[in-house]
Design an enzyme around this catalytic site. Structure first.
Site, PDB file in Angstrom:
ATOM      1  N   ARG A 140       0.803  -1.227   0.000  1.00 15.19           N
ATOM      2  CA  ARG A 140       0.000   0.000   0.000  1.00 15.19           C
ATOM      3  C   ARG A 140       0.837   1.278   0.000  1.00 15.19           C
ATOM      4  O   ARG A 140       0.327   2.348  -0.329  1.00 15.19           O
ATOM      5  CB  ARG A 140      -1.020  -0.035   1.131  1.00 15.19           C
ATOM      6  CG  ARG A 140      -2.128  -1.056   0.834  1.00 15.19           C
ATOM      7  CD  ARG A 140      -3.155  -1.133   1.930  1.00 15.19           C
ATOM      8  NE  ARG A 140      -2.601  -1.661   3.150  1.00 15.19           N
ATOM      9  CZ  ARG A 140      -2.753  -2.908   3.586  1.00 15.19           C
ATOM     10  NH1 ARG A 140      -3.466  -3.756   2.898  1.00 15.19           N
ATOM     11  NH2 ARG A 140      -2.197  -3.297   4.704  1.00 15.19           N
ATOM     12  N   GLU A 153       4.330 -11.554  13.601  1.00 15.63           N
ATOM     13  CA  GLU A 153       3.712 -12.120  14.792  1.00 15.63           C
ATOM     14  C   GLU A 153       3.926 -13.630  14.845  1.00 15.63           C
ATOM     15  O   GLU A 153       4.209 -14.193  15.892  1.00 15.63           O
ATOM     16  CB  GLU A 153       2.218 -11.788  14.810  1.00 15.63           C
ATOM     17  CG  GLU A 153       1.556 -12.128  16.119  1.00 15.63           C
ATOM     18  CD  GLU A 153       0.130 -11.630  16.176  1.00 15.63           C
ATOM     19  OE1 GLU A 153      -0.623 -12.168  17.001  1.00 15.63           O
ATOM     20  OE2 GLU A 153      -0.237 -10.723  15.413  1.00 15.63           O
TER      21      GLU A 153
END
Length: 182
Positions: free
Chosen positions: A69, A106
């Site tokens: 993005r 994560e």
């Protein structure tokens, strides 16, 4: 915050949607799709970022847009500033010789790459992405700049999730965010 700038930021806030429990339970996802869809809101993002960078930095050589993005905002901002935009991609997406940096997610690892000849030593770069959360991706991008001996002037994002303290992880690099959420 000046009245006009405050009004412009409110317009942007109205174009960011929140989706609870996406992509996982407990996560509040900030969706910029309506902001990109609205030409006035999108132009406002670019206007504010352009004004900020022109005021703060007399010389910027390149914008570096982060996959994916950051590619929405980086090239348009670079064009406005009259400079080029280089791409920082996920591993395996760029042809030719590349430099890469691994970083922790994560769950697991990821890698970012840039073409080895994208920047020259000493060139001044502003990194651009849509979101700063934990700072892992942006930190890896800063490491890539270091490998190419480019100078990071600033890390610029549309949205910063303050509670995740990504800006702290990026020190000493300055961070500029248009919108902040806890």
């Amino acid at each position: 915050m000046s009245g006009e700038l405050g009004a412009r930021r409110r317009l942007l806030e109205e174009r960011v949607r929140a989706f609870p429990d996406f992509p996982a339970p407990g996560v509040l996802f900030r969706d910029i799709s309506p902001l990109v869809k609205d030409p006035i809101a999108f132009r406002t993002v670019i206007d504010i970022l352009e004004a900020h960078l022109k005021t703060r930095y007399p010389q910027i050589d390149f914008i570096a847009g982060l996959d994916s993005r950051g590619f929405l905002f980086g090239p348009v901002l670079a064009q406005r500033l009259g400079i080029g935009c280089v791409l920082i991609r996920k591993k395996g997406k760029l042809p030719g010789p590349t430099e890469s940096v691994s970083y922790a997610l994560e769950y697991g690892q990821a890698e970012l790459e840039i073409q080895s000849d994208a920047l020259e030593s000493g060139e001044k770069v502003v990194l651009v992405d849509d979101l700063l959360a934990t700072g892992g991706t942006m930190c890896a991008a800063c490491e890539l700049m270091k490998k190419l001996k480019a100078e990071v002037l600033e890390c610029v994002v549309v949205i910063e999730l303050k509670s995740l303290k990504g800006a702290e992880k990026l020190k000493p690099f300055p961070v500029y965010s248009l919108l902040q959420y806890d």
